[in-house]
Design a protein around this motif. Structure first.
Motif, short mmCIF file in Angstrom:
data_model
loop_
_atom_site.label_atom_id
_atom_site.label_comp_id
_atom_site.label_asym_id
_atom_site.label_seq_id
_atom_site.Cartn_x
_atom_site.Cartn_y
_atom_site.Cartn_z
N ALA A 144 -0.04 63.65 -32.65
CA ALA A 144 -0.87 62.53 -33.13
C ALA A 144 -2.32 62.94 -33.34
O ALA A 144 -3.25 62.25 -32.93
N GLY A 182 -2.42 63.53 -38.74
CA GLY A 182 -2.16 62.49 -39.73
C GLY A 182 -1.33 62.95 -40.91
O GLY A 182 -1.17 62.21 -41.88
N HIS A 220 2.29 61.05 -42.04
CA HIS A 220 2.13 59.65 -42.44
C HIS A 220 3.34 59.16 -43.26
O HIS A 220 3.80 59.86 -44.16
N GLU A 269 -2.73 56.59 -32.42
CA GLU A 269 -2.08 56.54 -33.73
C GLU A 269 -2.89 55.68 -34.68
O GLU A 269 -3.12 56.04 -35.85
N THR A 329 -5.92 59.41 -42.96
CA THR A 329 -4.83 60.04 -43.72
C THR A 329 -5.23 60.29 -45.17
O THR A 329 -6.11 59.62 -45.71
N LEU A 387 2.57 56.87 -38.14
CA LEU A 387 2.73 58.32 -37.99
C LEU A 387 4.17 58.56 -37.57
O LEU A 387 4.61 58.07 -36.52
#
Ligand code: FES
Length: 107
Positions: free
Chosen positions: A44, A47, A50, A68, A75, A85
């Motif tokens: 985590a 990113g 995604h 998160e 992102t 995520l």
């Protein structure tokens, strides 16, 4: 075990059975599904795992933790209300039928 559908922005759809213990991110990597980079390996931080969760698939996801939530603001593709995520989504029977859309870019 959960059947998970990964939809690529180019239209490719891949459906795989992902056994526990894994994550939705790991399920993509194990099955050579493009579109999930997971540069940090699932901690985590990056990113690059995604996904956009199809809210019509009927799967109830675990709540999002603060870390998160923070990472999703950074992102490469825009964050949406259904962003998650994939490394923070542990596979269980409860995720059977999950459908995720992969973003245009991860980095
Ligand atoms: Fe890096 Fe998910 S793999 S945040």
């Amino acid at each position: 075990m959960a059947k998970i559908t990964y939809r690529h922005p180019r239209g490719t759809v891949t459906v795989v059975d992902v056994p526990a213990p894994n994550t939705v991110m790991r399920g993509a990597k194990l099955n050579d599904i493009d579109g999930i980079e997971a540069q940090c390996g699932g901690s985590a931080q990056c990113g690059t795992c995604h996904v956009y969760v199809d809210e019509d698939c009927g799967v109830v996801l675990p709540e999002m933790h603060e870390v998160e939530d923070d990472v999703l603001y950074g992102t490469a593709s825009p964050r949406r209300a259904n962003s998650r995520l994939s490394c923070q989504l542990p596979v269980s029977d409860a995720l059977d039928g999950l459908v995720v859309d992969l973003p245009q870019a991860q980095s």
